[in-house]
Scaffold this active site. Structure first.
Site, PDB file in Angstrom:
ATOM      1  NE  ARG A  66      15.674   5.970  -8.254  1.00  0.00           N
ATOM      2  CZ  ARG A  66      15.154   6.762  -9.190  1.00  0.00           C
ATOM      3  NH1 ARG A  66      15.884   7.129 -10.211  1.00  0.00           N
ATOM      4  NH2 ARG A  66      13.913   7.183  -9.083  1.00  0.00           N
ATOM      5  CB  SER A  72       9.671   2.297  -3.533  1.00  0.00           C
ATOM      6  OG  SER A  72       8.549   2.452  -4.369  1.00  0.00           O
ATOM      7  N   GLY A  81       0.823  -1.205   0.000  1.00  0.00           N
ATOM      8  CA  GLY A  81       0.000   0.000   0.000  1.00  0.00           C
ATOM      9  C   GLY A  81       0.855   1.252   0.000  1.00  0.00           C
ATOM     10  NE  ARG A 140       4.647   8.723   1.289  1.00  0.00           N
ATOM     11  CZ  ARG A 140       5.562   9.341   0.576  1.00  0.00           C
ATOM     12  NH1 ARG A 140       6.653   8.678   0.211  1.00  0.00           N
ATOM     13  NH2 ARG A 140       5.405  10.582   0.197  1.00  0.00           N
ATOM     14  CB  ALA A 157      10.775   6.578 -13.381  1.00  0.00           C
ATOM     15  CG  HIS A 159      11.359   7.215  -5.291  1.00  0.00           C
ATOM     16  ND1 HIS A 159      11.006   5.924  -5.592  1.00  0.00           N
ATOM     17  CD2 HIS A 159      10.395   7.674  -4.457  1.00  0.00           C
ATOM     18  CE1 HIS A 159       9.878   5.613  -4.982  1.00  0.00           C
ATOM     19  NE2 HIS A 159       9.482   6.667  -4.292  1.00  0.00           N
TER      20      HIS A 159
END
Length: 400
Positions: free
Chosen positions: A275, A236, A230, A232, A253, A271
């Site tokens: 990375r 990811s 779901g 948050r 993306a 995001h």
């Protein structure tokens, strides 16, 4: 070459003294770990730690035959007492090679943090690499050498070090990667095993003796993984974590840039900051061509936004368009995507939202999107070796 792990924990051990965290509270029995120390063929000791002699005795070995003791990192706290008969510990200067009378050769590998890595070649030619805690190689010169038979490294704390080794061919599919310097960052047991397996690594209990070059225990890295969750939930982060030990990942993306939407821009920036610097990014919803060609691992984030774009392209929000051919067109696109996932030879980790367990949308278009996303997740997940559901930051394995 025989290797005995006298300890596999962080320098403070696991559990840490007086630490009240959940990981330390559950690090009992076989999950308890002394500071990492390695005994190679009974003659070479890498990192002298408190209680090393007792640890060797419990493992059925003696330190009486040790001819060289090497330290890989600065040791905090009081100096460790050197057991009687053991040579004084030392460090090999970066880039230098030490030849032992036993036929072992030890080369010091420079690190990007305080400490020294050691590449050990046994009399039979087998090769292992040992890295200190919190460090990764600062520069690798493999000189056409084959991949190491075994690598012992801080896989949890510095997965990028493993990525660097893979990038230059120092770690290959048959390399046995053993996680050491294990701390309280990850709960012991099933969660630790799951995270390490995703990186192609494993952990063993203290006192384990391994034959370097025996490959049957090397875990297979899953080729296709779907991570559901779901908003948050941490899905990811979980997806990114599964590929951070691999080089040259292509981050796909599917959300676009959404010019003028500051809140979306801040999400994208967060995001990107997470990375590894070696990853590349492409913004596209055209996933099938990427899946059909060979290349580095793909991280697709996310299928939910891919579906929004696909439904936009067939005008699925209009009831007449939907019943007049939009539904068939969308199903054809989903089938094309799932077929490409089945055929792909790339490592793929995809993220998607799990939206079917909440409130029923108030609009027909909202219900349509919910239903189609459920079908897409089911079809995509059917082609994956691993399917995970992330709830409150905890990954639950649904498959694999």
């Amino acid at each position: 070459m025989e290797l005995t792990l006298l300890g596999t924990g962080a320098p403070a051990g696991l559990p840490r003294p007086d630490c009240p965290c959940a990981a330390c509270a559950t690090a009992l029995g076989e999950h308890a770990r002394a500071a990492t120390s390695l005994l190679v063929d009974g003659t070479l000791l890498l990192d002298l730690t408190p209680g090393a002699a007792f640890a060797a005795a419990r493992a059925g070995h003696s330190l009486g035959g040790v001819r060289q003791v090497l330290l890989s990192h600065p040791h905090d706290g009081p100096a460790v007492e050197v057991p009687a008969g053991l040579p004084q510990p030392g460090r090999v200067p970066d880039g230098r090679e030490l030849a032992l009378l036993t036929g072992h050769r030890v080369r010091a590998v420079p690190m990007d943090a305080p400490g020294t890595g050691y590449a050990v070649t046994g009399p039979d030619g087998q090769r292992l690499l040992y890295l200190p805690p919190g460090a990764a190689p600062a520069g690798l010169d493999v000189k056409g050498d084959p991949a190491y038979d075994m690598v012992l490294a801080d896989v949890v704390g510095r997965p990028d070090g493993l990525a660097k080794l893979r990038a230059v061919g120092a770690v290959g599919p048959a390399t046995d990667v053993i996680a050491v310097h294990l701390d309280h960052d990850v709960p012991p047991g099933g969660e630790l095993r799951r995270r390490l397996a995703a990186a192609g690594a494993r952990a063993v209990p203290d006192g384990t003796t391994l034959d370097v070059g025996v490959y049957e225990d090397v875990p297979d890295v899953p080729r296709r993984t779907l991570v559901l969750g779901g908003a948050r939930s941490g899905k990811s982060v979980e997806a990114e974590r599964r590929l951070e030990a691999f080089p040259d990942v292509l981050y796909v993306a599917t959300g676009g840039c959404r010019n003028g939407d500051n809140e979306w821009a801040s999400r994208v920036h967060a995001h990107r900051e997470r990375r590894p610097g070696s990853w590349r990014t492409t913004e596209t919803c055209d996933l099938v061509p990427l899946l059909e060609v060979d290349g580095p691992p793909l991280l697709i984030d996310c299928l939910s936004l891919w579906l929004t774009d696909a439904m936009d392209s067939v005008n699925a929000w209009d009831d007449a368009e939907w019943s007049g051919g939009g539904e068939r067109a969308l199903r054809a696109r989903v089938e094309e995507l799932t077929s490409a996932v089945r055929r792909t030879r790339r490592t793929v980790v995809a993220v998607s939202n799990e939206v079917g367990s909440g409130i029923v949308p108030a609009t027909a278009s909202g219900r349509r999107y919910r239903d189609e996303l459920g079908r897409l997740n089911a079809g995509f997940g059917a082609e994956c070796e691993h399917v995970l559901l992330v709830v409150a930051g905890q990954a639950l394995a649904l498959r694999g």
